[in-house]
Scaffold this motif. Structure first.
Motif, PDB file in Angstrom:
ATOM      1  N   LEU A 247       1.511   3.838   3.605  1.00  0.00           N
ATOM      2  CA  LEU A 247       0.500   2.598   3.181  1.00  0.00           C
ATOM      3  C   LEU A 247       1.491   2.108   1.885  1.00  0.00           C
ATOM      4  N   TYR A 248       0.114   3.383   1.161  1.00  0.00           N
ATOM      5  CA  TYR A 248       0.789   3.283  -0.347  1.00  0.00           C
ATOM      6  C   TYR A 248       2.204   2.737  -0.295  1.00  0.00           C
ATOM      7  N   LYS A 249       3.329   3.003  -0.045  1.00  0.00           N
ATOM      8  CA  LYS A 249       4.502   2.799  -0.559  1.00  0.00           C
ATOM      9  C   LYS A 249       5.135   2.197   0.059  1.00  0.00           C
ATOM     10  N   MET A 250       4.601   2.055   1.247  1.00  0.00           N
ATOM     11  CA  MET A 250       5.162   0.356   1.531  1.00  0.00           C
ATOM     12  C   MET A 250       4.579  -0.982   0.886  1.00  0.00           C
ATOM     13  N   LEU A 251       3.394  -0.753   0.245  1.00  0.00           N
ATOM     14  CA  LEU A 251       3.196  -1.516  -0.600  1.00  0.00           C
ATOM     15  C   LEU A 251       3.504  -1.909  -1.697  1.00  0.00           C
ATOM     16  N   LYS A 252       3.834  -0.874  -2.397  1.00  0.00           N
ATOM     17  CA  LYS A 252       4.670  -0.582  -3.658  1.00  0.00           C
ATOM     18  C   LYS A 252       5.512  -1.398  -3.511  1.00  0.00           C
ATOM     19  N   LYS A 253       6.803  -1.207  -2.169  1.00  0.00           N
ATOM     20  CA  LYS A 253       8.196  -1.505  -2.245  1.00  0.00           C
ATOM     21  C   LYS A 253       7.640  -2.868  -2.157  1.00  0.00           C
ATOM     22  N   SER A 268     -12.388  -0.340   9.717  1.00  0.00           N
ATOM     23  CA  SER A 268     -11.345   0.170   8.877  1.00  0.00           C
ATOM     24  C   SER A 268     -10.472  -0.490   7.695  1.00  0.00           C
ATOM     25  N   VAL A 269     -10.786  -1.927   7.981  1.00  0.00           N
ATOM     26  CA  VAL A 269      -9.866  -3.361   7.617  1.00  0.00           C
ATOM     27  C   VAL A 269     -11.093  -3.643   5.895  1.00  0.00           C
ATOM     28  N   ASP A 270     -12.154  -2.381   5.864  1.00  0.00           N
ATOM     29  CA  ASP A 270     -13.074  -3.271   5.107  1.00  0.00           C
ATOM     30  C   ASP A 270     -12.591  -1.509   4.035  1.00  0.00           C
ATOM     31  N   PHE A 271     -12.534  -0.888   4.820  1.00  0.00           N
ATOM     32  CA  PHE A 271     -12.292   0.497   4.100  1.00  0.00           C
ATOM     33  C   PHE A 271     -10.823   0.249   2.941  1.00  0.00           C
ATOM     34  N   HIS A 272      -9.934   0.424   3.969  1.00  0.00           N
ATOM     35  CA  HIS A 272      -8.610   0.239   3.316  1.00  0.00           C
ATOM     36  C   HIS A 272      -9.077  -0.742   1.966  1.00  0.00           C
ATOM     37  N   TYR A 273      -9.046  -1.885   2.391  1.00  0.00           N
ATOM     38  CA  TYR A 273      -9.239  -2.923   1.582  1.00  0.00           C
ATOM     39  C   TYR A 273     -10.243  -2.551   0.364  1.00  0.00           C
ATOM     40  N   GLU A 274     -11.238  -1.864   0.388  1.00  0.00           N
ATOM     41  CA  GLU A 274     -11.825  -1.185  -0.443  1.00  0.00           C
ATOM     42  C   GLU A 274     -10.833  -0.355  -1.669  1.00  0.00           C
ATOM     43  N   PHE A 275     -10.087   0.460  -0.544  1.00  0.00           N
ATOM     44  CA  PHE A 275      -9.689   1.676  -1.476  1.00  0.00           C
ATOM     45  C   PHE A 275      -8.569   1.638  -1.968  1.00  0.00           C
ATOM     46  N   PHE A 276      -7.497   0.003  -1.664  1.00  0.00           N
ATOM     47  CA  PHE A 276      -6.595  -0.123  -2.218  1.00  0.00           C
ATOM     48  C   PHE A 276      -6.515  -0.957  -2.945  1.00  0.00           C
ATOM     49  N   LYS A 277      -7.342  -2.241  -3.017  1.00  0.00           N
ATOM     50  CA  LYS A 277      -7.787  -3.061  -4.402  1.00  0.00           C
ATOM     51  C   LYS A 277      -8.317  -2.196  -5.333  1.00  0.00           C
ATOM     52  N   ALA A 278      -9.590  -1.753  -5.465  1.00  0.00           N
ATOM     53  CA  ALA A 278      -9.850  -1.316  -6.398  1.00  0.00           C
ATOM     54  C   ALA A 278      -9.553  -0.071  -6.797  1.00  0.00           C
ATOM     55  N   HIS A 279      -9.377   0.985  -6.154  1.00  0.00           N
ATOM     56  CA  HIS A 279      -8.840   2.250  -7.005  1.00  0.00           C
ATOM     57  C   HIS A 279      -7.109   2.329  -6.612  1.00  0.00           C
ATOM     58  N   CYS A 280      -6.586   1.826  -5.927  1.00  0.00           N
ATOM     59  CA  CYS A 280      -5.126   1.555  -6.217  1.00  0.00           C
ATOM     60  C   CYS A 280      -3.673  -0.047  -7.121  1.00  0.00           C
ATOM     61  N   LEU A 390       1.876  12.111  -2.754  1.00  0.00           N
ATOM     62  CA  LEU A 390       0.418  12.658  -2.255  1.00  0.00           C
ATOM     63  C   LEU A 390      -0.585  12.819  -2.648  1.00  0.00           C
ATOM     64  N   GLU A 391      -0.378  12.521  -4.278  1.00  0.00           N
ATOM     65  CA  GLU A 391      -1.297  11.803  -5.623  1.00  0.00           C
ATOM     66  C   GLU A 391      -2.058  10.734  -4.862  1.00  0.00           C
ATOM     67  N   VAL A 392      -1.702   9.621  -4.217  1.00  0.00           N
ATOM     68  CA  VAL A 392      -2.675   9.523  -3.425  1.00  0.00           C
ATOM     69  C   VAL A 392      -3.308   9.188  -2.456  1.00  0.00           C
ATOM     70  N   GLN A 393      -3.770  10.370  -1.633  1.00  0.00           N
ATOM     71  CA  GLN A 393      -4.316  10.997  -1.223  1.00  0.00           C
ATOM     72  C   GLN A 393      -4.812  12.106  -1.383  1.00  0.00           C
ATOM     73  N   GLU A 394      -4.403  12.791  -2.822  1.00  0.00           N
ATOM     74  CA  GLU A 394      -5.634  13.214  -3.165  1.00  0.00           C
ATOM     75  C   GLU A 394      -6.722  12.310  -3.970  1.00  0.00           C
ATOM     76  N   LYS A 395      -5.798  11.463  -4.676  1.00  0.00           N
ATOM     77  CA  LYS A 395      -6.768  10.245  -5.176  1.00  0.00           C
ATOM     78  C   LYS A 395      -8.551   9.628  -4.319  1.00  0.00           C
ATOM     79  N   LEU A 396      -8.276   9.223  -3.291  1.00  0.00           N
ATOM     80  CA  LEU A 396      -8.105   9.190  -2.189  1.00  0.00           C
ATOM     81  C   LEU A 396      -9.902  10.337  -1.897  1.00  0.00           C
ATOM     82  N   GLU A 397      -9.681  11.519  -1.490  1.00  0.00           N
ATOM     83  CA  GLU A 397     -10.508  12.653  -1.074  1.00  0.00           C
ATOM     84  C   GLU A 397     -10.809  13.082  -2.650  1.00  0.00           C
TER      85      GLU A 397
END
Length: 455
Positions: A247-253, A268-280, A390-397
């Motif tokens: 998903l990170y790659k798709m949003l980048k593209k 699920s919307v809330d979780f993904h929204y917070e992660f991608f907005k605040a941390h990506c 995979l760095e974005v996965q590590e960032k999430l974890e």
């Protein structure tokens, strides 16, 4: 000359002398020059006052098909505020009601017909004041309208001439049968009724028998394929543990485009929204059914007006919404059935000669869904899966380990994903027994699987 050729030569200017000149001018001013097929086939009957069932897939132009005859009739009957409601339009969701109201507002800019929007989430006192002033066209959701018809003495529908049931199949899917039946029984019988729906099943037929006169016109627009021709659609096989990097790659593209990403639950919307907005640093908005009306309204308006942004949403945004220039539809979580798939992808490639893209993300064990869609005349290309970042996965974890708020959101999203999966109607394809729970937890950033007490 066949019917397709005849329709291709139609334009709205041909309605001169058949609809009021002010209304025709408003239609043309808004840039509507050529009618879509559902409009071209239904308008001749509706302008004569016939009851009608219009079956056409999402994005086919049903809104204008019912607004033009409804407005025309009220103008010609000389409606004003004192005469009260002449037309009621019932929509399944607040967003669709809001959108219909916007089109209506633009059409009525220079026409002295009053209108109002009555939906849940707004103060009832505001509705009461508006209805007391007098509104000739009411756009409403079923629950709020039913409430006012029962309890508000300022809502007198004795002069009602038209009833519109928009997205009738969705009205019934959302469990509004009781409200709709109650509303219909309280309205005058001598009215024109228009029922529009993407699909016609037994429930919709039963509603038609209740609401319409005994001889309605049926207009059914059947295409060789179930989705619009300008839509390029495909699927990508992605293992669970690589979904976030995908998903990170798709949003980048697609960062310079307009994208809608569908999830199975509000959590699920809330979780993904917070992660991608605040941390990506992603440019994202969110819409789901547990937000307040003002939050949904603001997000919807911002998305409509934006040129490049991603909207994370549930299926509350899948029906009827006419959002300009959506470039990509991403189905991150699976739809419940082919109908829901069609409604989701119907948010792009809308109108005449427009194009759009759609992709659905599937686990290797879910690839049979592609064959299932093929039986419904929906054909998907297989898109290759590129190496994940995979760095974005590590960032999430790392974030889940150190951030208590994110960890709570992730756990709620993980559990709601499992619940949705467990209840999925297509268990032969989306079978929870084939889910690796450790890898599913990893998709939400957990290195260790949280406890699950309902499996």
């Amino acid at each position: 000359m066949d019917s397709e050729e005849i329709i291709s030569q139609c334009n709205f200017s041909m309605l001169e002398g058949k609809i009021h000149s002010q209304l025709l001018m408003a239609v043309l001013k808004l840039g509507f020059n050529k009618p879509t097929r559902i409009q071209a086939e239904s308008l001749p009957y509706l302008l004569l006052g016939n009851d009608l069932i219009g079956a056409a897939k999402t994005g086919s132009g049903k809104t204008l098909a019912f607004l033009i005859p409804a407005i025309d009739r009220l103008i010609k009957l000389g409606f004003n505020r004192k005469r009260g409601p002449g037309c009621i339009i019932i929509s399944p969701t607040r967003e669709l009601a809001l959108q219909t109201n916007e089109v209506l507002k633009n059409l009525l800019k220079d026409i002295p017909i009053s209108h109002c929007l009555i939906v849940g989430g707004e103060k009832k006192t505001k509705d009461i004041k508006t209805l007391k002033k007098g509104a000739n066209i009411i756009v409403s959701t079923p629950g709020r309208l039913w409430d006012h018809l029962q309890n508000n003495e300022n809502l007198n529908c004795d002069n009602l001439k038209c009833l519109v049931l928009d997205e009738a199949d969705k009205l019934l899917e959302a469990g509004f049968e009781r409200h709709i039946s109650g509303i219909i029984n309280l309205l005058p019988k001598t009215r024109q009724t228009m029922l529009f729906s993407a699909t016609i099943d037994n429930k919709v037929e039963n509603l038609a028998r209740l609401a319409l006169r005994s001889d309605p016109v049926l207009i059914s627009i059947q295409d060789k394929q179930s989705t619009v021709t300008g839509l390029q659609q495909g699927y990508c096989i992605c293992p669970l543990e690589y979904r976030i990097p995908w998903l990170y790659k798709m949003l980048k593209k697609t960062k310079k485009l307009k994208v809608m990403v569908f999830f199975s639950s509000c959590k699920s919307v809330d979780f993904h929204y917070e992660f991608f907005k605040a941390h990506c640093g992603a440019s994202v908005l969110k819409i789901h059914g547990k937000q307040t009306q003002s939050e949904r309204k603001k997000a919807f308006k911002n998305f409509v007006e934006a040129k490049q942004i991603a909207l994370f949403c549930t299926d509350v945004a899948a029906r009827g919404l006419d959002i300009p220039c959506v470039d990509w539809i991403v189905q991150y979580d699976p739809p419940t059935d082919p109908k829901e798939y069609i409604h989701r992808v119907g948010r792009t490639a809308r109108g005449l000669n427009t194009k759009g893209n759609a992709v659905i993300v599937l686990r290797p064990e879910e690839e049979d869904f592609v064959n299932f869609l093929r039986k419904e005349k929906i054909y998907l290309d297989k898109y290759s899966y590129c190496d994940p970042q995979l760095e974005v996965q590590e960032k999430l974890e790392d974030e889940i380990l150190k951030n208590g708020v994110m960890k709570k959101l992730a756990r709620q999203a993980f559990l709601s994903y499992l619940r949705c999966y467990k209840c999925h109607p297509l268990k032969m394809i989306f079978n929870i027994k084939t889910l690796n729970l450790k890898m599913t937890a990893k998709a939400f950033g957990f290195r260790e699987k949280p406890d699950v007490d309902f499996l």
